[in-house]
Motif scaffolding. Structure first.
Motif, short mmCIF file in Angstrom:
data_model
loop_
_atom_site.label_atom_id
_atom_site.label_comp_id
_atom_site.label_asym_id
_atom_site.label_seq_id
_atom_site.Cartn_x
_atom_site.Cartn_y
_atom_site.Cartn_z
N THR A 38 0.84 -1.20 0.00
CA THR A 38 0.00 0.00 0.00
C THR A 38 0.88 1.25 0.00
OG1 THR A 38 -0.07 -0.07 2.41
CG2 THR A 38 -1.89 -1.15 1.23
N HIS A 88 -3.73 0.87 13.10
CA HIS A 88 -2.73 -0.16 12.80
C HIS A 88 -1.58 -0.11 13.81
CE1 HIS A 88 -4.70 -0.31 8.85
NE2 HIS A 88 -4.16 -1.51 8.73
N LYS A 121 3.62 0.74 11.08
CA LYS A 121 3.09 1.05 9.74
C LYS A 121 3.58 2.42 9.26
CE LYS A 121 -1.07 0.89 6.90
NZ LYS A 121 -0.38 0.13 5.85
N ASP A 128 2.62 4.06 6.10
CA ASP A 128 1.78 4.87 5.21
C ASP A 128 0.45 5.20 5.90
OD1 ASP A 128 1.49 1.98 4.86
OD2 ASP A 128 -0.07 2.45 3.38
N THR A 148 -6.37 0.35 2.82
CA THR A 148 -7.76 -0.10 2.97
C THR A 148 -8.70 1.08 3.22
OG1 THR A 148 -6.94 -2.15 3.90
CG2 THR A 148 -9.28 -1.67 4.25
N ALA A 167 -3.37 -5.45 14.09
CA ALA A 167 -3.20 -6.01 12.74
C ALA A 167 -3.92 -5.17 11.70
CB ALA A 167 -3.71 -7.45 12.71
N ARG A 197 -2.37 -11.27 11.37
CA ARG A 197 -1.87 -11.11 10.00
C ARG A 197 -2.02 -12.41 9.20
NH1 ARG A 197 2.59 -8.49 11.82
NH2 ARG A 197 1.69 -6.43 11.75
O1 LIG Z 1 0.48 -2.40 7.02
C1 LIG Z 1 -0.34 -3.25 7.43
O2 LIG Z 1 -0.10 -3.97 8.40
C2 LIG Z 1 -1.61 -3.38 6.71
N1 LIG Z 1 -1.78 -2.69 5.62
C3 LIG Z 1 -2.91 -2.73 4.76
C4 LIG Z 1 -3.47 -1.35 4.54
O3 LIG Z 1 -2.70 -0.37 4.46
O4 LIG Z 1 -4.69 -1.22 4.43
C5 LIG Z 1 -3.88 -3.80 5.09
C6 LIG Z 1 -3.96 -4.24 6.51
O5 LIG Z 1 -4.87 -3.44 7.19
C7 LIG Z 1 -2.63 -4.33 7.21
#
Ligand SMILES: O=C(O)C1=N[C@H](C(=O)O)C[C@H](O)C1
Ligand SMILES: NC(=O)C1=CN([C@@H]2O[C@H](COP(=O)(O)OP(=O)(O)OC[C@H]3O[C@@H](n4cnc5c(N)ncnc54)[C@H](OP(=O)(O)O)[C@@H]3O)[C@@H](O)[C@H]2O)C=CC1
Length: 266
Positions: free
Chosen positions: A99, A154, A158, A160, A165, A212, A235
């Motif tokens: 993503t 999240h 993470k 981004d 989603t 997750a 996950r």
């Molecule tokens: O980075 C993650 O861990 C996820 N990324 C995806 C997103 O950016 O939507 C999907 C999921 O939620 C996990």
């Protein structure tokens, strides 16, 4: 069918590898990490705490593609664009889970889909695909009197935001209203913002712990609030979805597909 994992050293890549090692060992074609990966050369089985597989973490995705009929990409946006071009050149089917791609990187994925089957999905779980379909339907049914807000949470690693989603849910809501998301989205509110701009779709991003992936779409009007929510508790959910997607797309004609196609929701 033989499956390669691009980004096999990461959280998601290792989860997919774990599932393949446990249930579909013979399908594993190989896996790659970044060019400077500290895990380069490590046995793929050992990487996930299992018996040796006799295949090691590669730093050249082209070598993985040469052995695989389908590759699953869970790496980083810049790498994904490169992987898409390589997949088209090698005639290898591609599942893109990464993503945070910018417009140019997305275009590389769309270009590849002219030569090979490509599943491009921000979320590999069946539940989120249903949520996407429902969001579009509810947005169309309730209409513009309902303010739409999308909330996601999240894990702390993470990189981004909003999540892929959340943006996919925003696109579904905007499509339900017959408009592109770019015209409606509000991702930042800070300071004296003034009252809510009518018709916009707002996003709120939470980060912390080991979550997750949680997503909610809220439709709020005068007098009521409808909330649609999905929570991933592991996950492993995404790993199952990735393997299901790989099986589905292996023998499709070239084209751009989504998880909704895999589940027959289109
Ligand atoms: O980075 C993650 O861990 C996820 N990324 C995806 C997103 O950016 O939507 C999907 C999921 O939620 C996990
Ligand atoms: N669609 C879905 O359902 C899901 C999507 N995701 C997405 O998957 C992606 C990866 O997430 P996650 O596993 O948590 O991230 P990690 O940071 O744990 O892993 C990233 C992986 O990408 C590799 N990588 C990084 N840069 C490059 C590069 N330039 N070239 C090749 N490989 C590279 C890393 O290799 P190395 O470690 O060797 O440096 C590592 O294997 C994210 O975009 C995330 O949003 C995640 C879960 C579900």
């Amino acid at each position: 069918m033989s499956i390669g994992i691009l980004g096999c050293t990461g959280r998601m890549g290792q989860m997919i590898l774990t599932h393949l090692v446990q249930h579909h060992r013979s399908l594993i074609a190989g896996g790659s990490g970044s060019p400077n990966s500290t895990l380069a050369g490590q046995d793929l089985g050992r990487l996930v705490g299992a018996d040796p597989l006799g295949l090691t973490v590669d730093t050249d995705p082209a070598r993985v593609m040469a052995r695989a009929s389908v590759v699953i990409d869970c790496s980083s946006p810049a790498a994904t664009a490169h992987h898409a071009a390589l997949a088209a050149r090698h005639g290898t089917a591609l599942v893109v889970a990464t993503t945070g791609l910018n417009a140019q990187q997305q275009q590389a994925v769309f270009d590849a889909a002219r030569s090979v089957p490509v599943i491009y999905t921000p979320n590999l779980s069946p539940g989120v695909s249903v949520l996407i379909a429902l969001t579009r339907q509810v947005a169309a049914t309730l209409g513009p009197d309902y303010d739409i807000e999308i909330v996601e949470m999240h894990h702390r690693h993470k990189v981004d935001a909003p999540s892929g989603t959340a943006l996919g849910l925003g696109e579904a809501a905007a499509a339900g209203r017959g408009q592109p998301l770019d015209a409606l989205k509000e991702t930042v509110r800070d300071g004296h913002t003034g009252a809510r701009n009518s018709g916009t779709i707002g996003f709120a991003t939470l980060r912390g712990g080991d979550v997750a992936g949680d997503h909610s779409v809220i439709f709020a009007s005068d007098g009521e609030r409808l909330e649609l929510s999905h929570k991933a508790s592991s996950r492993a959910l995404f790993a199952h979805g990735a393997i299901r997607a790989a099986h589905w797309c292996g023998d499709r004609p070239p084209g751009l597909y989504s998880m909704l196609d895999v589940l027959g929701l289109t």
